[in-house]
Design a protein around this motif. Structure first.
Motif, short mmCIF file in Angstrom:
data_model
loop_
_atom_site.label_atom_id
_atom_site.label_comp_id
_atom_site.label_asym_id
_atom_site.label_seq_id
_atom_site.Cartn_x
_atom_site.Cartn_y
_atom_site.Cartn_z
N LYS A 4 0.83 -1.21 0.00
CA LYS A 4 0.00 0.00 0.00
C LYS A 4 0.86 1.26 0.00
CE LYS A 4 -3.97 -2.11 2.23
NZ LYS A 4 -4.77 -2.55 1.16
N THR A 6 0.20 5.79 0.58
CA THR A 6 -0.74 6.86 0.93
C THR A 6 -0.40 8.08 0.09
OG1 THR A 6 -0.87 6.02 3.18
CG2 THR A 6 -1.68 8.25 2.81
N GLU A 19 -5.75 5.99 0.27
CA GLU A 19 -4.96 4.77 0.44
C GLU A 19 -4.97 4.04 -0.90
OE1 GLU A 19 -4.73 1.64 3.88
OE2 GLU A 19 -6.22 0.99 2.41
N ASP A 21 -3.94 0.88 -3.19
CA ASP A 21 -3.84 -0.55 -2.91
C ASP A 21 -3.07 -1.29 -4.01
OD1 ASP A 21 -4.20 -3.27 -2.50
OD2 ASP A 21 -6.24 -3.05 -1.76
N THR A 161 -9.55 7.79 2.55
CA THR A 161 -9.64 7.43 3.97
C THR A 161 -9.91 8.64 4.85
OG1 THR A 161 -7.23 7.57 4.14
CG2 THR A 161 -8.16 5.39 3.75
#
Length: 193
Positions: A4, A6, A19, A21, A161
């Protein structure tokens, strides 16, 4: 992208935390992180905002929108052009069905028969593309609501998020002040290295 990352995207001075993935959408997530690191999204406009008759998407990331003289109705077809090669970078459609070890590439997937790992839930971030499955490049959208009918047809690669309220306030023509990878940059793997 392995794992992951950010990304914090700032719009009108307010942060949106995404976030990304790379576990379930490695190519799509890696493409996005790479473009963020190259500064491709800084200054780009959101040219498509659909909230009526019901919340749908906020779409941006067309490199042509960096030029404020390009009218909004001419946006939506631009792709990322690699300055080194002069070629457009396209990425394949990448969708991972639940229960599968690897994503399916290059073709839409019937998610009504089998759910996907990364569904179009409110706050999902996905790649925009033309009719051709493998035509995604730099353009992306935020899902303003659950959009299950898009599952399997477009590649979701992350989720908001924090800052979804900021996404909800984006208007057509608003620009991305900046986009920065704040965590997980080391998870980006370059082919051949």
């Amino acid at each position: 992208l392995e794992g992951k990352a950010t990304v914090v995207m700032t719009v009108k001075g307010s942060p949106i935390t995404i976030e990304v993935d790379g576990t379930d959408a490695p190519i799509t997530a890696g493409n996005f992180v790479d473009l963020v690191q190259k500064g491709v999204y800084d200054g780009l406009a959101f040219y498509r905002v659909v909230r009526e008759p019901q919340p749908f998407v906020v779409q941006g990331g067309d490199p042509k929108s960096k030029d404020p003289k390009v009218p909004v109705d001419k946006l939506g077809e631009g792709s990322y052009i690699d300055p080194k090669t002069g070629n457009i970078r396209y990425i394949p459609l990448e969708v991972k069905p639940k229960g599968s070890d690897t994503p399916i590439y290059n073709k839409p997937f019937d998610a009504t028969a089998q759910p996907v790992v990364l569904p179009h839930k409110q706050g999902a971030v996905a790649m925009a593309r033309s009719e051709q499955p493998d035509s995604a490049s730099a353009q992306f959208y935020f899902a303003l609501a659950d959009l299950a009918f898009l599952d399997g047809k477009y590649a979701v690669f992350g989720n908001v998020t924090q800052g979804f309220a900021v996404v909800n306030k984006i208007q057509q023509g608003d620009r991305i002040d900046s986009a920065k990878v704040t965590q997980g940059a080391e998870n980006l793997k370059t082919p051949g290295k």
